[in-house]
Design an enzyme around this catalytic site. Structure first.
Site, PDB file in Angstrom:
ATOM      1  N   GLU A   1      17.621   1.009  12.270  1.00  0.00           N
ATOM      2  CA  GLU A   1      17.542   0.571  13.592  1.00  0.00           C
ATOM      3  C   GLU A   1      18.178   1.485  14.467  1.00  0.00           C
ATOM      4  O   GLU A   1      18.550   0.943  15.794  1.00  0.00           O
ATOM      5  CB  GLU A   1      18.248  -1.057  13.749  1.00  0.00           C
ATOM      6  CG  GLU A   1      17.338  -2.071  13.072  1.00  0.00           C
ATOM      7  CD  GLU A   1      17.821  -3.435  12.998  1.00  0.00           C
ATOM      8  OE1 GLU A   1      17.029  -4.598  13.336  1.00  0.00           O
ATOM      9  OE2 GLU A   1      19.046  -3.738  12.724  1.00  0.00           O
TER      10      GLU A   1
ATOM     11  N   HIS B   1      25.901  -2.892  16.873  1.00  0.00           N
ATOM     12  CA  HIS B   1      24.938  -3.979  16.361  1.00  0.00           C
ATOM     13  C   HIS B   1      25.387  -4.473  15.115  1.00  0.00           C
ATOM     14  O   HIS B   1      25.665  -3.721  14.163  1.00  0.00           O
ATOM     15  CB  HIS B   1      23.796  -3.321  16.223  1.00  0.00           C
ATOM     16  CG  HIS B   1      22.514  -4.413  15.479  1.00  0.00           C
ATOM     17  ND1 HIS B   1      22.212  -5.626  16.149  1.00  0.00           N
ATOM     18  CD2 HIS B   1      21.911  -4.353  14.233  1.00  0.00           C
ATOM     19  CE1 HIS B   1      21.425  -6.126  15.257  1.00  0.00           C
ATOM     20  NE2 HIS B   1      21.398  -5.575  14.225  1.00  0.00           N
TER      21      HIS B   1
ATOM     22  N   HIS C   1      25.810  -8.631  12.832  1.00  0.00           N
ATOM     23  CA  HIS C   1      25.212  -9.890  12.655  1.00  0.00           C
ATOM     24  C   HIS C   1      26.123 -10.838  12.274  1.00  0.00           C
ATOM     25  O   HIS C   1      26.548 -11.573  11.019  1.00  0.00           O
ATOM     26  CB  HIS C   1      24.505  -9.837  11.119  1.00  0.00           C
ATOM     27  CG  HIS C   1      23.214  -8.853  11.114  1.00  0.00           C
ATOM     28  ND1 HIS C   1      22.397  -8.675  10.187  1.00  0.00           N
ATOM     29  CD2 HIS C   1      22.816  -7.915  12.170  1.00  0.00           C
ATOM     30  CE1 HIS C   1      21.682  -7.735  10.319  1.00  0.00           C
ATOM     31  NE2 HIS C   1      21.811  -7.237  11.465  1.00  0.00           N
TER      32      HIS C   1
ATOM     33  N   HIS D   1      18.878 -13.094  14.183  1.00  0.00           N
ATOM     34  CA  HIS D   1      19.142 -11.499  13.865  1.00  0.00           C
ATOM     35  C   HIS D   1      20.567 -11.077  13.824  1.00  0.00           C
ATOM     36  O   HIS D   1      21.207 -11.170  12.938  1.00  0.00           O
ATOM     37  CB  HIS D   1      18.185 -10.683  14.596  1.00  0.00           C
ATOM     38  CG  HIS D   1      18.407  -9.338  14.087  1.00  0.00           C
ATOM     39  ND1 HIS D   1      17.420  -8.169  14.649  1.00  0.00           N
ATOM     40  CD2 HIS D   1      19.218  -8.712  13.171  1.00  0.00           C
ATOM     41  CE1 HIS D   1      17.813  -7.105  14.132  1.00  0.00           C
ATOM     42  NE2 HIS D   1      18.931  -7.230  13.254  1.00  0.00           N
TER      43      HIS D   1
HETATM   44 ZN   LIG Z   1      20.131  -5.776  12.695  1.00  0.00          ZN
END
Ligand SMILES: [Zn+2]
Length: 251
Positions: free
Chosen positions: A83, A102, A104, A170
């Site tokens: 990503e 980023h 989760h 996500h």
């Molecule tokens: Zn992710």
């Protein structure tokens, strides 16, 4: 070289703080930082020997270009995460951004799954996380892996100039003027989500008054970092607190 090593250490430390706060599990997540004055970024890598975000060491941080490709070879089979492409898109679009994160965090992700908005439920309890919801949190509606330049552009466009973006089913992303400010925003959105979640469970969550919301919207903000440097003042102190409480500096 010294500057890059220092930046690498800060990226790894932010990974350890976020992992040890249980904001993401195993290897799911990446912290990146723009190398000032260049078209390159440092990012937590994926590799055959990896243990997870909370165990990140300096040598697991790789250098990549804005095309997402590795710029410096390594002998450990390390690769940039799939990503990477929304990190690089955000750096392309927003010269003010020196770090993208980023992760989760489950409680924040619950609010992308259930039809419940994050509400401004408190004031002086925690002004920083309240201000996130007052300033506006973006939401990216797709749940897929961001593995192409087109999807990277879509995420960056959706995020616009926001500090935080929720990604449905996500995770979350943050983009800020330094690694530490991006990490503090990730911690704050999780705090906001946790309090909202508990309030919904208890029942009848009630936003604070308009007048009080305005007071916090107008509250003087700490100046943001310049050229990605470590923040001073209150954000700096808060970051030292999280480094200490997680032991991220010492072990
Ligand atoms: Zn992710």
């Amino acid at each position: 070289m010294e500057q890059i090593d220092e930046l690498r250490a800060r990226v790894a430390r932010a990974c350890r703080v976020l992992g040890r706060l249980d904001l993401t599990k195993a290897a799911m997540g990446h912290v990146s930082a723009r190398i000032p004055g260049t078209e390159r970024v440092l990012i937590r890598a994926r590799g055959p020997g990896e243990l997870g975000v909370r165990y990140t060491e300096d040598d697991q941080i790789v250098e990549v270009g804005l095309d997402g490709e590795l710029r410096a070879p390594n002998g450990a089979g390390l690769k940039s995460p799939i990503e990477i492409l929304f990190h690089t898109e955000i750096y392309r679009r927003r010269p003010d951004v020196y770090s993208v994160i980023h992760i989760h965090p489950p409680t924040a992700v619950l609010f992308t799954i259930c039809d419940r908005p994050l509400l401004p439920l408190y004031g002086a309890f925690d002004p920083k996380s309240l201000q996130l919801v007052l300033d506006g949190i973006a939401t990216y509606e797709r749940s897929i892996l961001i593995d192409s330049p087109e999807l990277g552009q879509q995420v960056a466009r959706t995020m616009g100039g926001a500090l935080v973006c929720l990604m449905r089913g996500h995770g979350i992303s943050t983009a800020a003027a330094s690694i530490e400010e991006a990490a503090l925003a990730a911690i704050a959105v999780n705090d906001l989500a946790t309090m909202n979640y508990q309030a919904y469970l208890l029942g009848n969550p009630r936003p604070i008054s308009r007048e009080d919301q305005e007071a916090f919207r107008d509250l003087e903000r700490a100046p943001v970092s310049e050229n990605g440097s470590i923040p001073t003042g209150r954000p700096g102190a808060l970051w030292r607190y999280y480094c200490a409480v997680t032991g991220a500096d010492t072990d």
